[in-house]
Enzyme design. Structure first.
Site, PDB file in Angstrom:
ATOM      1  N   HIS A  84      -4.644  42.842   4.385  1.00 15.66           N
ATOM      2  CA  HIS A  84      -3.437  42.054   4.128  1.00 15.66           C
ATOM      3  C   HIS A  84      -2.230  42.664   4.848  1.00 15.66           C
ATOM      4  O   HIS A  84      -1.325  41.947   5.283  1.00 15.66           O
ATOM      5  CB  HIS A  84      -3.133  41.993   2.631  1.00 15.66           C
ATOM      6  N   ASP A 119      -8.285  31.256  -5.138  1.00 15.19           N
ATOM      7  CA  ASP A 119      -8.909  32.578  -5.260  1.00 15.19           C
ATOM      8  C   ASP A 119      -8.933  32.934  -6.740  1.00 15.19           C
ATOM      9  O   ASP A 119      -7.911  33.326  -7.302  1.00 15.19           O
ATOM     10  CB  ASP A 119      -8.113  33.632  -4.488  1.00 15.19           C
ATOM     11  N   ARG A 138     -13.499  44.743  -7.476  1.00 21.49           N
ATOM     12  CA  ARG A 138     -13.894  43.360  -7.162  1.00 21.49           C
ATOM     13  C   ARG A 138     -15.373  43.322  -6.751  1.00 21.49           C
ATOM     14  O   ARG A 138     -15.977  42.245  -6.741  1.00 21.49           O
ATOM     15  CB  ARG A 138     -13.020  42.814  -6.033  1.00 21.49           C
ATOM     16  N   LYS A 197     -17.992  36.627   0.378  1.00 24.43           N
ATOM     17  CA  LYS A 197     -16.986  37.259   1.227  1.00 24.43           C
ATOM     18  C   LYS A 197     -17.012  38.775   1.013  1.00 24.43           C
ATOM     19  O   LYS A 197     -17.493  39.234  -0.036  1.00 24.43           O
ATOM     20  CB  LYS A 197     -15.596  36.684   0.928  1.00 24.43           C
ATOM     21  N   HIS A 198     -16.629  39.583   1.996  1.00 27.89           N
ATOM     22  CA  HIS A 198     -16.042  39.273   3.296  1.00 27.89           C
ATOM     23  C   HIS A 198     -17.027  39.781   4.339  1.00 27.89           C
ATOM     24  O   HIS A 198     -17.157  41.002   4.519  1.00 27.89           O
ATOM     25  CB  HIS A 198     -14.689  39.948   3.454  1.00 27.89           C
ATOM     26  N   ARG A 205      -5.944  33.717 -10.589  1.00 27.70           N
ATOM     27  CA  ARG A 205      -4.639  33.058 -10.473  1.00 27.70           C
ATOM     28  C   ARG A 205      -4.178  32.418 -11.771  1.00 27.70           C
ATOM     29  O   ARG A 205      -2.983  32.339 -12.034  1.00 27.70           O
ATOM     30  CB  ARG A 205      -4.685  31.996  -9.374  1.00 27.70           C
ATOM     31  N   ASP A 244     -10.586  33.966   6.927  1.00 27.21           N
ATOM     32  CA  ASP A 244      -9.646  34.490   5.940  1.00 27.21           C
ATOM     33  C   ASP A 244      -8.249  34.068   6.386  1.00 27.21           C
ATOM     34  O   ASP A 244      -8.056  33.494   7.461  1.00 27.21           O
ATOM     35  CB  ASP A 244      -9.781  36.014   5.831  1.00 27.21           C
TER      36      ASP A 244
END
Length: 391
Positions: free
Chosen positions: A195, A69, A152, A182-183, A77, A265
């Site tokens: 999450h 990701d 985002r 996504k999503h 990351r 996901d």
């Protein structure tokens, strides 16, 4: 498609524990049900370490996809040791709308060229370290409601979001990387974070299709893969989109004519808990139409999935992502979503990426200006990029 590639991708994408492989990691990667490995921030220390880790993964299984990701902004990351700090996608949308002031076609062009450059930098830096694929771009619209999406998102306007995503996807492809929208069909309206909660979007199918899902329609064949949302849309189906035949088969496949790969996901997220156990969740996702299922940050659940998920040879062939890319232009590693491209250049070679910038130190704003000489002068590229795009 290459006749030499006999690998049928397993349906499970899982993670590894740290910066080097453990015996347990190797055992999981070697399992035939594994089709990919996803990396996180804990797996990164330096470019040399990341390159060694990806090489070790490929030594275990040369045919698994290594993903990450890595969108830009707060979801990136790899941030140190030479990786460019990429902007949040909202920054690109802000260029398009000129910060809310009077915008023009020139601003749109600047934003699209900046998005292409972002995509190229993102993909080339990852591929240089052995990472095959990033789950990007986010196609969710910014309604100002979802904290987990927020900046985002490119923009509230589905047309702007689609055009900037298309430009970013072009940059990814120039560096030999596929994309993942996504999503689906959209996580921008639901306020809860999937999450840690189970988001619900009470709007009608017509509203969602004509707004949130429009980028998927606009991008069409330009989308290589899609990740559905762990969001329940009760006026359409009682199941979250990632477990819904209505969303994945009736709408995404049939109505929107999507022919690429569908990734679930992360099945360890709270938004997936409605399916029950991780094995039931994977079965539901695959039955609904997902080709690959992700299980992250829970090696115990990954072990359950590898030991208990029943996948017939016929079903595994049905779930093979390569079936959606049976064309001469697709790379021999058809299962890893890598487009055919010339190899990345060595340090002695030069790649020049040109974009428009709102205020260019290299010339008038209307002139095509040099911003990146990515391979030869990465330090200069990062400095120019951070100064001109992140501000």
């Amino acid at each position: 498609m290459s006749k030499k590639n006999k690998f049928n991708a397993g349906p499970i994408v899982l993670d590894v524990l740290g910066k080097t492989l453990t015996k347990d990691d190797i055992h999981r990667i070697a399992d035939p049900k594994t089709g990919g490995v996803i990396l996180f921030g804990r797996n990164y220390e330096s470019r040399a370490q990341l390159t060694a880790l990806t090489a070790a993964i490929k030594k275990v299984r040369s045919d698994v996809m290594i993903s990450i990701d890595h969108e830009g902004g707060r979801v990136q990351r790899c941030r140190t040791d030479g990786f460019t700090h990429l902007p949040a996608m909202k920054k690109l949308g802000d260029i398009w709308v000129n910060g809310g002031k009077k915008a023009s076609a020139e601003h749109a062009l600047k934003a699209m060229e900046a998005a292409t450059a972002v995509g190229f930098v993102l993909a080339s830096e990852l591929r240089a370290c052995g990472v095959d694929f990033s789950f990007t771009p986010v196609l969710d619209l910014d309604f100002g409601r979802s904290g987990v999406i927020g900046d985002r998102s490119f923009n509230r306007d589905p047309q702007i979001a689609a055009m900037l995503a298309k430009s970013l996807n072009h940059g990814l492809q120039l560096a030999g990387m596929a994309n993942c929208g996504k999503h689906f069909p959209g996580h921008g309206w639901a306020e809860a974070d999937s999450h840690i909660a189970i988001p619900v979007d009470e709007r009608s199918l017509t509203t969602i299709i004509n707004d949130d899902a429009k980028p998927y329609e606009y991008l069409g064949l330009g989308l290589a893969s899609v990740m559905p949302a762990h969001v329940i849309y009760p006026r359409v189906d009682k199941h979250p989109a990632g477990f819904s035949k209505i969303w994945l088969q009736d709408i995404l496949r049939k109505q929107l004519k999507f022919t690429g790969v569908i990734f679930s996901d992360d099945l360890s997220m709270e938004g997936a808990s409605v399916a029950g156990s991780v094995v039931k969740g994977a079965q539901m996702a695959l039955k609904a139409g997902c080709d690959q299922v992700l299980i992250c940050n829970r090696p115990d659940l990954a072990d359950q999935l590898l030991s208990k998920l029943k996948v017939s040879k016929q079903k595994q062939n049905e779930n093979n992502p390569s079936k959606y890319h049976d064309s001469p232009s697709y790379d021999a590693h058809d299962d890893v979503l890598l487009y055919s491209c010339t190899p990345l250049p060595k340090a002695k070679d030069v790649i020049e990426v040109y974009i428009y910038t709102p205020e260019s130190p290299f010339g008038k704003p209307s002139e095509r200006t040099f911003l990146f000489n990515l391979i030869c002068h990465p330090e200069r590229s990062r400095r120019a990029f951070n100064n001109k795009i992140l501000k």
